[in-house]
Design an enzyme around this catalytic site. Structure first.
Site, short mmCIF file in Angstrom:
data_model
loop_
_atom_site.label_atom_id
_atom_site.label_comp_id
_atom_site.label_asym_id
_atom_site.label_seq_id
_atom_site.Cartn_x
_atom_site.Cartn_y
_atom_site.Cartn_z
N ASN A 1 0.50 -1.30 0.27
CA ASN A 1 -0.11 0.35 -0.06
C ASN A 1 0.88 1.52 -0.17
OD1 ASN A 1 -1.99 1.67 0.63
ND2 ASN A 1 -3.05 0.68 1.93
N ASP A 2 1.58 1.37 0.96
CA ASP A 2 2.48 2.80 1.30
C ASP A 2 3.00 2.96 0.01
OD1 ASP A 2 0.18 3.39 3.56
OD2 ASP A 2 2.04 2.88 4.98
N VAL A 3 3.80 1.62 -0.18
CA VAL A 3 5.59 2.04 -1.10
C VAL A 3 5.00 1.80 -2.45
CG1 VAL A 3 6.57 0.49 -0.14
CG2 VAL A 3 5.00 -0.39 -1.74
N VAL A 4 3.43 1.60 -2.81
CA VAL A 4 2.51 2.67 -4.34
C VAL A 4 1.57 3.64 -3.93
CG1 VAL A 4 3.15 0.31 -5.29
CG2 VAL A 4 1.10 0.62 -4.11
N ALA B 1 0.78 3.70 7.17
CA ALA B 1 0.66 5.08 7.52
C ALA B 1 -0.41 5.71 7.76
CB ALA B 1 1.66 5.95 6.44
#
Lengths: 105, 467
Positions: B396-399, B436
């Site tokens: 999620n957060d990494v994209v 996050a």
């Protein structure tokens, strides 16, 4: 400028140089192998077992030497576990296509 | 064996350890490196046993056999998804061993060839070895609990940050008091037990307090940091025993952990101190709640299979969701099916995907994904623009494209540029925000199709649909 060098100073020399070696060797580790890096460093830091063996050694056992025995056991878990699990992981990276092509920098 | 001979053997062992790490620069040399590591350890242990030949070798051997069999058993049984827990547990053992050895030195310096009572210089080194070891131990126990998901039973192990008012002040005070007792131990004329033990106890407490405020998403940093500490603890013990090999091995491990922490922090665009001070993720969900109702396009596994089968190129982005669902084998099967159909399949790995550095690479390797299909972020980011379909599995957060928007909490974090691909498929269990606590605009784009469900189930359905 006379007399012998204090062992602590020699230790410090070794320490500083080893940190430099570590710094340069570790930056060359490919990111794909960072997990095996952690498990193998775990095994290597268990070389503390050398201190534990000395602690466990005295012929007359007292509470300090029993602590040493426990420390030997704890460190042995890491020595065996760390190297073997690293080996297991690295075997997985071996499978098929041993081409010289890396994902890392 | 003379002390000189012993030191030379230790030198050989130290070189072996350096070669072990050097081997990891490529998967082709890594196994040989590991053999060097084992050889170094064997040399170190055997020469030390030769030194104590007149002592209780029997006790040492029994302890080694007991610990070694347990370690070997665990190494064989552990699931690759559980590697972070295993590594945390192993850090705690190094920490505890360091403390026990230090206590034994205080108790009987003569056994280690030191003066009795210990000279002040050795006490200082012992003090450092002890408190770093103690912090490593209790910190790793907390990290283990967080990773193993014990948070439901014990609040201390909660993967959400445990924060309270005055936390940093309390930590600072405790650290100062600990140093105070360290100085008292330093100055003591006798063995100095009382200040030494108080100092050790405070260090154990500090280890707990330092790790509890750090949230689940920061675990890759924590685990690298504890890796580093365990190395410094070993080096500290090496100083007090005047053992160069321990100092070298400890420094190698210490710098390795420090570099990994740095890489992880950089990949999350967070400063080391902000991670250590913790509290990230405390506002989980709050940022997502405020937004207006937006619509997502959701599709089935069949739709996803159709899109991928008709694509020329597919990039798979694995995240923690894949690890939790143990979907790596199913993913490999899906990739094989696609490759048979002439689709080019690659994997893109963000440095902080998973719960420890390199975690995803190991999971994919376990599923026998050839490592030349697996790419690091910097190498593949330019490729997304020319890719037909990206499949995001439990990341999620990494994209999250919010990383490009000023003012967002993750602004500046390097991400995988999946939004540049023609079609994006996202598999998630639900619309819940990532660690996050942020909403992800990627999910609402016209080109995005959400496929809800457990990663393994969804991928298996895709495989069926591809037949």
């Amino acid at each position: 400028m006379s007399g012998t060098v204090d062992p602590t100073i020699i230790n410090l020399v070794v320490f500083v140089l080893a940190v430099f070696v570590g710094y340069h060797v570790i930056w060359n580790v490919t990111p794909a192998l960072h997990t095996p890096l952690m498990s193998v460093t775990n095994a290597i830091s268990s070389v503390i077992i050398v201190g534990a063996i000395l602690a466990a050694a005295p012929a007359e056992t007292d509470f300090g030497s029993w602590l040493g025995v426990i420390a030997v056991a704890l460190a042995s878990v890491n020595v065996a576990g760390g190297f073997l699990v690293t080996q297991r992981m690295l075997e997985m990276f071996k499978k098929k296509q041993p081409k010289e092509k890396e994902g890392g920098k | 064996m003379s002390a000189n001979q012993l030191t030379l053997w230790y030198l050989i062992a130290s070189v072996c350890f350096i070669l072990a790490l050097k081997g990891l620069s490529s998967p082709t040399t890594a196994r040989r490196g590991n053999l060097f590591g084992m050889a170094g350890m064997t040399i170190a242990v055997l020469t030390t046993i030769a030194v104590i030949a007149r002592g209780r070798v029997d006790l040492v051997l029994v302890a080694m056999l007991a610990g070694g069999s347990l370690g070997a058993l665990v190494a064989r049984r552990v699931q690759m998804t559980q590697m972070p827990e295993l590594v945390a547990a192993m850090h705690s053992m190094v920490g505890m061993a360091a403390v026990l050895i230090a206590i034994a030195v205080v108790n009987n310096p003569g056994a280690f060839g030191e003066h009795d009572p210990l000279p002040a210089g050795n006490r200082l080194e012992l003090f450092i070895g002890t408190f770093v070891g103690a912090i490593t131990f209790s910190g790793s126990v907390i990290a283990f609990g967080k990773l193993a998901g014990l948070g439901k039973k014990f609040r201390l192990f909660s993967s959400a940050p445990v924060v309270f008012k005055g936390q940093h002040l309390l930590n600072l005070l405790l650290a100062l008091v600990m140093i105070g007792f360290g100085i008292a131990f330093f100055l003591a004329q006798d063995k100095g037990w009382p200040p030494y033990l108080v100092m050790t106890a405070i260090a154990f407490v500090l280890g707990v307090l330092i790790i509890i405020p750090i949230g689940g998403a920061d675990m890759p940093v924590v685990i690298s940091m504890l890796n580093s500490y365990s190395g410094w603890a070993a080096a500290g013990i090496g100083f007090s025993l005047n053992n160069s090999m321990l100092i070298i091995a400890g420094s190698l491990v210490g710098s390795s952990g420090a570099i990994l922490s740095y890489i992880m922090c950089k990949a999350m665009n967070r400063s080391f101190f902000s991670v250590i001070l913790g509290g990230f993720g405390a506002a989980e969900g709050s940022a997502a709640a405020g937004g207006e109702q937006k619509t997502v396009r959701s599709g089935s596994a069949d739709d996803a299979a159709f899109l991928m089968a008709n694509a020329e190129s597919v990039i798979i982005v694995p995240g923690y969701g894949l690890a939790v669902a143990r979907a790596q084998h199913a993913v490999k099967e899906m990739a094989n099916k696609l490759i048979e159909k002439g689709v080019s399949v690659r994997y893109a790995i963000h440095p902080v995907a998973g719960r420890m550095p390199g975690h995803m690479n190991v999971l994919l390797a376990e599923a026998e994904v050839p490592y030349d299909q697996v790419f690091e972020m910097d190498d593949i980011n330019s490729e997304f623009g020319s890719t037909d379909v990206v499949l995001v599995l439990g990341a999620n957060d990494v994209v999250n494209p919010l990383a490009h928007e000023k003012g967002s909490p993750i602004y500046g974090m390097p991400i995988l540029e999946v939004a540049k691909a023609r079609t994006v498929l996202v598999n998630k269990r639900s619309m819940a925000a990532g660690y996050a606590g942020l909403d992800n605009p990627l999910f609402y784009m016209d080109k995005t199709m959400m496929v809800f469900g457990d990663a393994k189930k969804v991928v298996e359905d895709i495989v069926k649909a591809l037949d």
